[in-house]
Motif scaffolding. Structure first.
Motif, PDB file in Angstrom:
ATOM      1  N   MET A  89       0.955  -1.503   0.175  1.00 27.28           N
ATOM      2  CA  MET A  89      -0.148   0.132  -0.182  1.00 27.28           C
ATOM      3  C   MET A  89       0.618   1.133   0.298  1.00 27.28           C
ATOM      4  O   MET A  89       2.092   1.575   0.761  1.00 27.28           O
ATOM      5  N   LYS A  90       0.519   2.429  -0.570  1.00 28.73           N
ATOM      6  CA  LYS A  90       0.755   3.894  -1.230  1.00 28.73           C
ATOM      7  C   LYS A  90       0.656   4.491   0.372  1.00 28.73           C
ATOM      8  O   LYS A  90       0.039   4.427   0.476  1.00 28.73           O
ATOM      9  N   ILE A  91       2.087   4.663   0.849  1.00 24.14           N
ATOM     10  CA  ILE A  91       1.310   6.011   2.126  1.00 24.14           C
ATOM     11  C   ILE A  91       2.619   7.070   2.239  1.00 24.14           C
ATOM     12  O   ILE A  91       3.511   7.381   1.437  1.00 24.14           O
ATOM     13  N   ILE A  92       1.636   7.995   2.690  1.00 26.71           N
ATOM     14  CA  ILE A  92       2.572   9.400   2.613  1.00 26.71           C
ATOM     15  C   ILE A  92       2.643   9.800   3.605  1.00 26.71           C
ATOM     16  O   ILE A  92       2.066   9.519   4.721  1.00 26.71           O
ATOM     17  N   ILE A  93       4.308  10.072   4.361  1.00 32.75           N
ATOM     18  CA  ILE A  93       4.286  10.896   5.329  1.00 32.75           C
ATOM     19  C   ILE A  93       3.948  12.209   5.354  1.00 32.75           C
ATOM     20  O   ILE A  93       4.799  12.887   4.619  1.00 32.75           O
ATOM     21  N   ILE A 124      -0.351  20.399   2.083  1.00 38.16           N
ATOM     22  CA  ILE A 124      -0.752  18.451   1.659  1.00 38.16           C
ATOM     23  C   ILE A 124      -1.380  18.205   0.820  1.00 38.16           C
ATOM     24  O   ILE A 124      -1.993  17.131  -0.363  1.00 38.16           O
ATOM     25  N   GLU A 125      -2.366  19.370   0.671  1.00 34.63           N
ATOM     26  CA  GLU A 125      -3.103  19.372  -0.582  1.00 34.63           C
ATOM     27  C   GLU A 125      -2.967  19.211  -2.253  1.00 34.63           C
ATOM     28  O   GLU A 125      -2.828  18.513  -2.921  1.00 34.63           O
ATOM     29  N   GLU A 126      -1.505  20.054  -2.772  1.00 31.09           N
ATOM     30  CA  GLU A 126      -1.402  19.632  -3.599  1.00 31.09           C
ATOM     31  C   GLU A 126      -0.623  18.279  -3.754  1.00 31.09           C
ATOM     32  O   GLU A 126      -0.956  17.604  -4.755  1.00 31.09           O
ATOM     33  N   MET A 127      -0.318  17.929  -3.203  1.00 35.27           N
ATOM     34  CA  MET A 127       0.634  16.587  -2.944  1.00 35.27           C
ATOM     35  C   MET A 127      -0.893  15.503  -2.800  1.00 35.27           C
ATOM     36  O   MET A 127      -0.680  14.184  -4.040  1.00 35.27           O
ATOM     37  N   LEU A 128      -1.805  15.259  -2.304  1.00 35.72           N
ATOM     38  CA  LEU A 128      -3.001  14.586  -2.600  1.00 35.72           C
ATOM     39  C   LEU A 128      -3.364  14.637  -3.248  1.00 35.72           C
ATOM     40  O   LEU A 128      -4.036  13.617  -3.828  1.00 35.72           O
ATOM     41  N   LYS A 171      -1.666  15.668  -6.337  1.00 37.16           N
ATOM     42  CA  LYS A 171      -1.222  14.573  -7.810  1.00 37.16           C
ATOM     43  C   LYS A 171      -1.285  12.637  -7.216  1.00 37.16           C
ATOM     44  O   LYS A 171      -0.243  12.277  -8.285  1.00 37.16           O
ATOM     45  N   GLU A 172      -0.622  12.533  -6.046  1.00 32.77           N
ATOM     46  CA  GLU A 172       0.096  11.402  -6.099  1.00 32.77           C
ATOM     47  C   GLU A 172      -1.424  10.112  -6.089  1.00 32.77           C
ATOM     48  O   GLU A 172      -2.411  10.680  -4.965  1.00 32.77           O
ATOM     49  N   ASP A 173      -0.727   9.183  -5.685  1.00 30.24           N
ATOM     50  CA  ASP A 173      -1.986   7.737  -5.934  1.00 30.24           C
ATOM     51  C   ASP A 173      -1.032   7.548  -4.608  1.00 30.24           C
ATOM     52  O   ASP A 173      -0.231   6.644  -4.440  1.00 30.24           O
ATOM     53  N   VAL A 174      -2.139   7.776  -3.626  1.00 30.02           N
ATOM     54  CA  VAL A 174      -1.494   7.249  -2.152  1.00 30.02           C
ATOM     55  C   VAL A 174      -2.664   6.972  -1.640  1.00 30.02           C
ATOM     56  O   VAL A 174      -3.751   7.006  -1.768  1.00 30.02           O
ATOM     57  N   ASP A 175      -2.170   5.544  -0.568  1.00 37.70           N
ATOM     58  CA  ASP A 175      -3.882   4.863  -0.223  1.00 37.70           C
ATOM     59  C   ASP A 175      -3.561   5.069   1.387  1.00 37.70           C
ATOM     60  O   ASP A 175      -5.072   5.942   1.814  1.00 37.70           O
ATOM     61  N   ILE A 176      -2.712   5.735   2.187  1.00 41.07           N
ATOM     62  CA  ILE A 176      -3.016   5.709   2.718  1.00 41.07           C
ATOM     63  C   ILE A 176      -1.958   7.090   3.583  1.00 41.07           C
ATOM     64  O   ILE A 176      -1.081   7.274   3.405  1.00 41.07           O
ATOM     65  N   LEU A 177      -2.736   8.036   4.552  1.00 41.06           N
ATOM     66  CA  LEU A 177      -1.535   9.655   5.195  1.00 41.06           C
ATOM     67  C   LEU A 177      -1.161   9.291   6.813  1.00 41.06           C
ATOM     68  O   LEU A 177      -2.275   8.826   7.331  1.00 41.06           O
ATOM     69  N   ASP A 178      -0.121   9.057   6.589  1.00 43.32           N
ATOM     70  CA  ASP A 178       0.600   8.912   8.095  1.00 43.32           C
ATOM     71  C   ASP A 178       1.429  10.275   8.672  1.00 43.32           C
ATOM     72  O   ASP A 178       2.114  10.998   8.609  1.00 43.32           O
ATOM     73  N   ILE A 179       0.303  10.532   9.647  1.00 40.96           N
ATOM     74  CA  ILE A 179       0.383  12.288   9.990  1.00 40.96           C
ATOM     75  C   ILE A 179       1.710  11.502  11.066  1.00 40.96           C
ATOM     76  O   ILE A 179       0.971  11.292  12.248  1.00 40.96           O
ATOM     77  N   ALA A 236      -4.546  18.472   9.099  1.00 41.23           N
ATOM     78  CA  ALA A 236      -3.905  16.963   8.660  1.00 41.23           C
ATOM     79  C   ALA A 236      -5.108  15.671   8.126  1.00 41.23           C
ATOM     80  O   ALA A 236      -4.802  15.056   7.355  1.00 41.23           O
ATOM     81  N   VAL A 237      -5.601  15.907   9.051  1.00 38.77           N
ATOM     82  CA  VAL A 237      -6.605  14.605   9.075  1.00 38.77           C
ATOM     83  C   VAL A 237      -8.020  15.403   8.017  1.00 38.77           C
ATOM     84  O   VAL A 237      -8.691  14.376   7.655  1.00 38.77           O
ATOM     85  N   SER A 238      -8.357  16.487   8.325  1.00 40.54           N
ATOM     86  CA  SER A 238      -9.588  16.975   7.097  1.00 40.54           C
ATOM     87  C   SER A 238      -8.927  16.946   5.903  1.00 40.54           C
ATOM     88  O   SER A 238     -10.013  17.119   5.150  1.00 40.54           O
ATOM     89  N   MET A 239      -7.893  17.245   5.675  1.00 39.77           N
ATOM     90  CA  MET A 239      -7.081  17.343   4.261  1.00 39.77           C
ATOM     91  C   MET A 239      -7.374  15.192   4.115  1.00 39.77           C
ATOM     92  O   MET A 239      -8.166  15.270   2.520  1.00 39.77           O
ATOM     93  N   ALA A 240      -7.055  14.732   5.019  1.00 31.61           N
ATOM     94  CA  ALA A 240      -7.079  12.978   4.348  1.00 31.61           C
ATOM     95  C   ALA A 240      -8.516  12.861   4.038  1.00 31.61           C
ATOM     96  O   ALA A 240      -8.684  12.297   2.987  1.00 31.61           O
ATOM     97  N   ILE A 241      -9.658  12.825   4.870  1.00 35.35           N
ATOM     98  CA  ILE A 241     -10.400  12.620   4.403  1.00 35.35           C
ATOM     99  C   ILE A 241     -11.946  13.904   3.361  1.00 35.35           C
ATOM    100  O   ILE A 241     -12.178  12.934   2.330  1.00 35.35           O
ATOM    101  N   LYS A 242     -11.032  14.507   2.943  1.00 37.65           N
ATOM    102  CA  LYS A 242     -11.820  15.546   1.942  1.00 37.65           C
ATOM    103  C   LYS A 242     -11.058  14.349   0.647  1.00 37.65           C
ATOM    104  O   LYS A 242     -11.864  14.076  -0.603  1.00 37.65           O
ATOM    105  N   TYR A 243      -9.227  13.925   0.552  1.00 44.33           N
ATOM    106  CA  TYR A 243      -9.129  13.759  -0.668  1.00 44.33           C
ATOM    107  C   TYR A 243      -9.447  11.872  -0.413  1.00 44.33           C
ATOM    108  O   TYR A 243      -9.304  10.922  -0.952  1.00 44.33           O
ATOM    109  N   LYS A 244     -10.198  11.343   0.354  1.00 43.76           N
ATOM    110  CA  LYS A 244     -10.332   9.422   0.900  1.00 43.76           C
ATOM    111  C   LYS A 244      -9.259   9.328   0.838  1.00 43.76           C
ATOM    112  O   LYS A 244      -9.607   8.088  -0.109  1.00 43.76           O
ATOM    113  N   LYS A 245      -8.464   9.274   1.900  1.00 42.55           N
ATOM    114  CA  LYS A 245      -6.930   7.731   1.781  1.00 42.55           C
ATOM    115  C   LYS A 245      -7.184   8.165   3.926  1.00 42.55           C
ATOM    116  O   LYS A 245      -8.135   8.509   4.498  1.00 42.55           O
TER     117      LYS A 245
END
Length: 333
Positions: free
Chosen positions: A1-5, A53-57, A59-67, A77-86
């Motif tokens: 699974m793809k992850i962004i830190i 964060i929003e620019e990354m989300l 552009k990148e194909d990612v499954d998990i956001l690691d905050i 950061a949590v709100s951005m992950a929810i917005k982009y369904k990560k």
């Protein structure tokens, strides 16, 4: 699974090193405020660097956001992950507010997003061994437990000393042992705590006495503001009707004043010699992150730690805080 830190501090690097050896997690990149620093770190892990964060989300194909950001930045950061369904992994403490923790948790759940707060002690080898022995009643029915977690303030970042951002020792350090106690024994009947505020107006040195609904008692000591080169130190002492378990972890100085790691789990049983328990070592950060990834792959919520646990432990902290402020026993957890 793809992850962004998200975050390039100590925990961000710790997580990246854990992912490096994983067979199911793949690091896509880092997000950090300082582009040059983030780029340098990203290059060392052969991955990408972003400052937004929003620019990354987008552009990148990612499954998990690691905050791995400071606590006060988690909500965004949590709100951005929810917005982009990560799906979301977030370092502790999740928030300093029970209502905010509940609101973010419900928001993620309603969006079909899995989320886990990384309370790593639940995955730590020695703490896992202790829980297994308690569950198997190796020392019989538990009577009481003592835990401590002692350290200096982290020197690598100043935000820890601002209680409006970190919550101080009670939220940032004590939370580990309180979370583990809830994991072991469940709901709390009452708490009584003593301590005093630091010059920064936060509770950094606290001793809490806890009575669980099951009747087990616990004493938990936390100090995050010990002066000098005091080593990071933890202890777990569990007393049962048949014996005791004691785990001590610290650094000791030898005759040459070299820092020597000391890490030992001992089992004491009546009419038997003390038994040093051999504990298989592994990277607990990798273990917890892979556990969450498997939960996502299986489309199920984490069971080892769930968001209801996270909220309840925050309520335990609030009860301790109330006891400190009122000098009374608190029953309304």
């Amino acid at each position: 699974m793809k992850i962004i830190i998200v975050g390039t501090g100590v925990m961000g690097i710790t997580h990246a090193n854990a992912i490096k050896d994983s067979e199911i997690l793949s690091l896509v990149g880092f997000v950090g405020r300082n582009f040059e620093k983030t780029k340098k770190i990203a290059e060392s892990f052969s991955t990408n660097a972003y400052t937004d964060i929003e620019e990354m989300l987008s552009k990148e194909d990612v499954d998990i956001l690691d905050i791995c950001l400071p606590t006060y930045l988690h909500e965004y950061a949590v709100s951005m992950a929810i917005k982009y369904k990560k799906h979301i992994m977030c370092e502790k403490p999740f928030t300093l507010s029970c209502s905010l923790a509940e609101r973010l948790s419900n928001k993620a759940k309603n969006a079909g997003i899995r989320m886990m707060v990384l309370q790593v002690v639940r995955f730590w080898p020695e703490y896992v061994s202790i829980k297994n022995m308690i569950d198997k009643k190796v020392i019989g029915e538990i009577q009481n437990i003592y835990m401590n977690r002692l350290s200096t303030y982290p020197k690598y970042s100043s935000w820890f000393r601002d209680p409006s951002k970190s919550g101080g020792g009670l939220y940032d350090l004590n939370i580990h042992d309180l979370d583990y106690l809830y994991y072991l024994f469940g709901e709390v009947k009452s708490v009584y705590a003593t301590g005093q505020k630091s010059s920064k107006n936060s509770y950094d040195a606290v001793t809490a006495n806890i009575v669980f609904v099951r009747g087990i008692t616990a004493t938990v000591e936390c100090n995050m503001d010990i002066k000098g080169e005091y080593p990071f130190t933890t202890c777990v002492r569990v007393i049962g009707e048949l014996g005791a378990l004691e785990y001590n972890s610290t650094s000791r100085y030898d005759d040459n004043f070299d820092n020597v790691k000391y890490n030992e789990l001992i089992l004491y049983l009546e009419d038997k010699k003390p038994n040093k328990i051999g504990v298989t070592q592994y990277n607990p950060y990798q273990k917890q992150m892979e556990y969450f990834a498997r939960c996502v792959l299986q489309d199920k919520d984490p069971e080892i730690i769930n968001m209801n646990d996270v909220v309840y432990v925050l309520k335990m902290i609030k009860a301790i805080e109330k006891s400190l402020e009122t000098n009374n026993v608190v029953f309304d957890i």
